[in-house]
Write an enzyme that holds these catalytic residues in place. Sequence first.
Site, short mmCIF file in Angstrom:
data_model
loop_
_atom_site.label_atom_id
_atom_site.label_comp_id
_atom_site.label_asym_id
_atom_site.label_seq_id
_atom_site.Cartn_x
_atom_site.Cartn_y
_atom_site.Cartn_z
N LEU A 60 0.81 -1.17 0.08
CA LEU A 60 -0.06 -0.03 0.04
C LEU A 60 0.98 1.48 0.08
CD1 LEU A 60 -2.76 -1.07 2.39
CD2 LEU A 60 -2.67 -1.41 0.14
N ARG A 88 2.75 15.68 6.02
CA ARG A 88 3.84 16.04 6.88
C ARG A 88 5.19 16.01 6.02
NH1 ARG A 88 1.98 12.03 11.27
NH2 ARG A 88 4.12 12.39 12.29
N ASN A 110 52.90 5.95 -12.45
CA ASN A 110 52.84 6.80 -11.29
C ASN A 110 52.70 8.33 -11.46
OD1 ASN A 110 54.05 8.81 -8.84
ND2 ASN A 110 54.99 6.96 -8.14
N TYR A 139 37.70 17.70 -20.97
CA TYR A 139 36.50 18.34 -21.33
C TYR A 139 37.12 19.52 -22.08
CZ TYR A 139 31.78 19.91 -20.87
OH TYR A 139 30.61 20.38 -21.23
#
Length: 457
Positions: free
Chosen positions: A9, A16, A361, A371
Amino acid sequence: MTELLSIILAAGEGTRMRSARPKVLHEIGGLPLVAHVLEAARAAGSTRIAVVIGPNHEAVQADLSARMPALSFASQTQRLGTGHAVREARAAFADAMGNVIVLLGDAPLIAAQTIAEVAARLDAGADIAVVGFEAADPTGYGRMITDGGQLLAIREHKDASEAERRLALCNSGIIGFRAEVLRSVIDRIDNKNAKGEFYLTDAIEIANGDGRRVEFTRADEREVQGVNDRAQLAKAEAQFQALRRDDFMASGVTLKDPGTVYFSYDTEIGRDVVIEPNVVFGPGVRIDEGAVIHAFSHLEGAHVGPGASVGPFARLRPGADLADGAKVGNFVEVKNARVGKGAKLPHLSYVGDAEVGARANLGAGTITCNYDGVNKSRTVIGDGAFIGSNASLVAPVSIGANAYVGSGSVITRDVPADALAVARARQENKDGYAPRLKARALAIKQAKAAKPASSGK
Ligand code: UD1
Ligand code: CA
């Protein structure tokens, strides 16, 4: 095994939460409340699951059917009570053969074991079985009126007498029926009560009138607590986290300060992993045996291989994949990147859309420039490559195996294996120039002091 239909259900809303989102889509452990219930229903061996959703709850349907395609939905357009909500799911139980268990979509911590126990009671001969709990404060809950092992009735708080209100055993809302018993009682429930609602709980008294066997089990209050406002949401989150921490420690994970580590519903952690304080796991993280997650790290959608080390203060974003013994140190962010066996990114780096070879490393401040404002590009760093501090690797670019990149380089072209690439302005030293530079600076300062600020305008 008996057929088991779970009806969740999730139509009743309440106000609230004060939210634009349906209540049952609020999350604990990164998973919507109702999805926790769905997961428990599935784990308990449900053969079918139906969800009753409210008006304008397409978002609930979309979320759940993405998780479990075989779900069925019923919609309850008017909130007329729990009995009415179950009636709205009639299509699901009309031809059900075995057991039907009603669950509440806003009680996320229900354990599969508790649901399975209800099913077992039904299989063992009960017509109805209800999960009860001893409420610290029973106000608002339905009280369970019992006689030995028989549950006689559930009285809703508003309808209960003074004596009934003193009963501490309360209805959790989880009620199992033999399918034919549910069909025989559901339409006899009326709404003549304090709330004017069709109470599913009235089914208990009706079934008793029919001479049915109605049993009950007991659960811990923390397991059946519902979420009606943000404070209860936080309480449920805390309880969920407490359970996860206990589970992980029981399975061989060391948590130095358990209360400060936050898990997601799907976090997977292997044996002998050590997790330091203040670590947050978003969804989709898997940590293999013996890895160490140092303090103040945030991981999401990431895999950490055996014996790898992360943090302190590291961020692993989705697609970060660390192989055995890799090291991602402080103030390092890794996104959509595979970091090879034993590779090291010890400090102050951003590595995104990249492949870092075994034993490579990366010096402090190495940045993959992935980007250009429009497109994302990949950086490939070969096995054993050494990238000097503060290098910018402008993708798409690849650094060959065992190549060496000089500190401070801005690398825009591929570097062949075993090559040294230096891409920075060449240094020039001017002998004796420093004192002259200083004298000139002092002269400027003195000239300013001699001419006061009258020339302001
Ligand atoms: C219900 C029980 C009460 C139990 C308590 C446990 C009834 C009548 N009462 O009371 O005995 O102690 O839960 O928390 O069942 N819902 C719908 N449609 C509706 C009404 C409710 O889908 O028309 C759903 C709600 O989303 C919620 C659940 O049913 O998940 C319980 O409803 P709620 O109104 O909160 O019942 P309570 O008064 O708390
Ligand atoms: Ca409630």
